[in-house]
Design a protein around this motif. Structure first.
Motif, PDB file in Angstrom:
ATOM      1  N   GLY A 175      34.118  45.943  45.963  1.00 59.65           N
ATOM      2  CA  GLY A 175      32.660  46.013  46.004  1.00 59.65           C
ATOM      3  C   GLY A 175      31.982  45.405  44.797  1.00 59.65           C
ATOM      4  N   ILE A 176      32.639  44.483  44.132  1.00 61.32           N
ATOM      5  CA  ILE A 176      32.087  43.853  42.933  1.00 61.32           C
ATOM      6  C   ILE A 176      31.055  42.794  43.325  1.00 61.32           C
ATOM      7  CG2 ILE A 176      32.651  42.381  40.957  1.00 61.32           C
ATOM      8  CD1 ILE A 176      35.403  43.803  40.905  1.00 61.32           C
ATOM      9  N   LYS A 177      29.871  42.875  42.685  1.00 61.99           N
ATOM     10  CA  LYS A 177      28.793  41.937  42.973  1.00 61.99           C
ATOM     11  C   LYS A 177      28.425  41.067  41.775  1.00 61.99           C
ATOM     12  CE  LYS A 177      28.170  43.804  47.067  1.00 61.99           C
ATOM     13  NZ  LYS A 177      28.530  43.076  48.313  1.00 61.99           N
ATOM     14  N   ALA A 178      28.776  41.533  40.551  1.00 55.51           N
ATOM     15  CA  ALA A 178      28.382  40.817  39.342  1.00 55.51           C
ATOM     16  C   ALA A 178      29.555  40.747  38.368  1.00 55.51           C
ATOM     17  CB  ALA A 178      27.185  41.511  38.685  1.00 55.51           C
ATOM     18  N   LEU A 179      29.492  39.746  37.471  1.00 52.68           N
ATOM     19  CA  LEU A 179      30.582  39.480  36.528  1.00 52.68           C
ATOM     20  C   LEU A 179      30.071  39.497  35.093  1.00 52.68           C
ATOM     21  CD1 LEU A 179      32.220  36.483  38.408  1.00 52.68           C
ATOM     22  CD2 LEU A 179      32.949  38.880  38.469  1.00 52.68           C
ATOM     23  N   MET A 189      42.060  57.797  40.588  1.00 51.82           N
ATOM     24  CA  MET A 189      40.979  56.919  41.018  1.00 51.82           C
ATOM     25  C   MET A 189      41.003  55.641  40.197  1.00 51.82           C
ATOM     26  SD  MET A 189      39.353  58.788  43.364  1.00 51.82           S
ATOM     27  CE  MET A 189      37.626  58.319  43.464  1.00 51.82           C
ATOM     28  N   LEU A 190      40.269  54.658  40.651  1.00 50.74           N
ATOM     29  CA  LEU A 190      40.042  53.440  39.882  1.00 50.74           C
ATOM     30  C   LEU A 190      38.593  53.429  39.431  1.00 50.74           C
ATOM     31  CD1 LEU A 190      41.880  50.776  42.089  1.00 50.74           C
ATOM     32  CD2 LEU A 190      42.695  51.795  39.947  1.00 50.74           C
ATOM     33  N   GLU A 191      38.398  53.138  38.169  1.00 51.88           N
ATOM     34  CA  GLU A 191      37.039  53.019  37.638  1.00 51.88           C
ATOM     35  C   GLU A 191      36.676  51.542  37.593  1.00 51.88           C
ATOM     36  OE1 GLU A 191      35.244  55.222  34.019  1.00 51.88           O
ATOM     37  OE2 GLU A 191      35.847  53.214  33.297  1.00 51.88           O
ATOM     38  N   ILE A 192      35.612  51.203  38.276  1.00 52.93           N
ATOM     39  CA  ILE A 192      35.178  49.808  38.348  1.00 52.93           C
ATOM     40  C   ILE A 192      33.863  49.673  37.594  1.00 52.93           C
ATOM     41  CG2 ILE A 192      34.569  47.903  39.876  1.00 52.93           C
ATOM     42  CD1 ILE A 192      36.264  49.220  42.028  1.00 52.93           C
ATOM     43  N   SER A 193      33.790  48.671  36.737  1.00 56.73           N
ATOM     44  CA  SER A 193      32.593  48.456  35.923  1.00 56.73           C
ATOM     45  C   SER A 193      32.163  47.004  35.999  1.00 56.73           C
ATOM     46  CB  SER A 193      32.853  48.828  34.454  1.00 56.73           C
ATOM     47  OG  SER A 193      33.249  50.174  34.325  1.00 56.73           O
ATOM     48  N   GLU A 194      30.885  46.793  36.248  1.00 54.73           N
ATOM     49  CA  GLU A 194      30.263  45.484  36.063  1.00 54.73           C
ATOM     50  C   GLU A 194      29.598  45.532  34.694  1.00 54.73           C
ATOM     51  OE1 GLU A 194      29.255  44.658  40.785  1.00 54.73           O
ATOM     52  OE2 GLU A 194      27.647  45.169  39.391  1.00 54.73           O
ATOM     53  N   ILE A 195      29.936  44.608  33.823  1.00 60.31           N
ATOM     54  CA  ILE A 195      29.585  44.717  32.407  1.00 60.31           C
ATOM     55  C   ILE A 195      28.580  43.642  32.019  1.00 60.31           C
ATOM     56  CG2 ILE A 195      30.507  44.676  30.065  1.00 60.31           C
ATOM     57  CD1 ILE A 195      33.213  45.545  31.354  1.00 60.31           C
TER      58      ILE A 195
END
Length: 205
Positions: A175-179, A189-195
């Protein structure tokens, strides 16, 4: 059956010629293999085949050096994080090498219970100098996964391995939209971060 016999035996039953209706064309058949062979021989003699092979090789190498970029991604303007549950429901039984069932179809399995994520996954635009500088400086142990850029060139210049998210399958899955974006393990769980990188020092949380 009697009526059929009468029709067959009757001298009055005669075949009739109704003439020709419409145009008639002769059937012309060519040996397809011979036609292909003749074409290939002609291409070889003219040098066309060598030119086409060279063009194909060039296009293939270009795609390997610079794969098609993943569409729809933007630079992160704000940092955001969320939890991702990697649990899946099995569509079929999982068997070991001896055919013994390990997991039954329909079971819910979290891969992190068996295998840990050895290193963070970092998704970035390889053509963005700021993202690349930040990744190399702050994420030395992470797996660097490009969504755009030239992975082989970066491997040659930076002396470390780069990966490429072909077709954007991973960013869509997470579900990543930005880089840039980071995926790291947080328990089960997996922690997903858009930085969002600061323009002055290109650092992040």
């Amino acid at each position: 059956m009697l009526s059929v016999g009468i029709l067959i035996c009757s001298p009055q039953v005669q075949a009739r010629d109704y003439g020709q209706h419409g145009a008639i064309f002769p059937v012309i058949e060519r040996d397809l293999l011979k036609q292909i062979q003749s074409r290939l021989i002609a291409m070889q003699k003219s040098g066309e085949m060598d030119r086409r092979n060279a063009e194909l090789k060039s296009r293939t190498l270009a795609k390997v050096e610079r794969p098609a970029p993943v569409a729809g991604l933007i630079n992160a303007r704000a940092t955001r994080s969320w939890q991702f549950d990697p649990t899946i429901m099995l569509a079929d039984d999982i068997l070991d090498a001896k055919g013994k069932r390990i997991w039954a179809r329909g079971a819910r399995v979290n891969p992190l219970d068996s295998v840990r994520l050895r290193s963070d996954l970092l998704f970035l635009d390889g053509d963005d100098a700021g993202q690349l500088k930040w990744a190399l400086a702050h994420q030395k142990k992470a797996k660097l996964i490009l969504t755009k850029g030239a992975p082989l060139l970066l491997m040659r210049t930076q002396k470390r391995r780069f990966y490429f998210d072909q077709g954007g399958k991973l960013v869509r899955h997470f579900g990543i939209k930005a880089l840039p974006a980071r995926v790291r393990q947080n328990g089960r769980m997996l922690e997903i971060s858009e930085i969002a990188l600061l323009p002055d020092r290109r650092s992040a949380q």
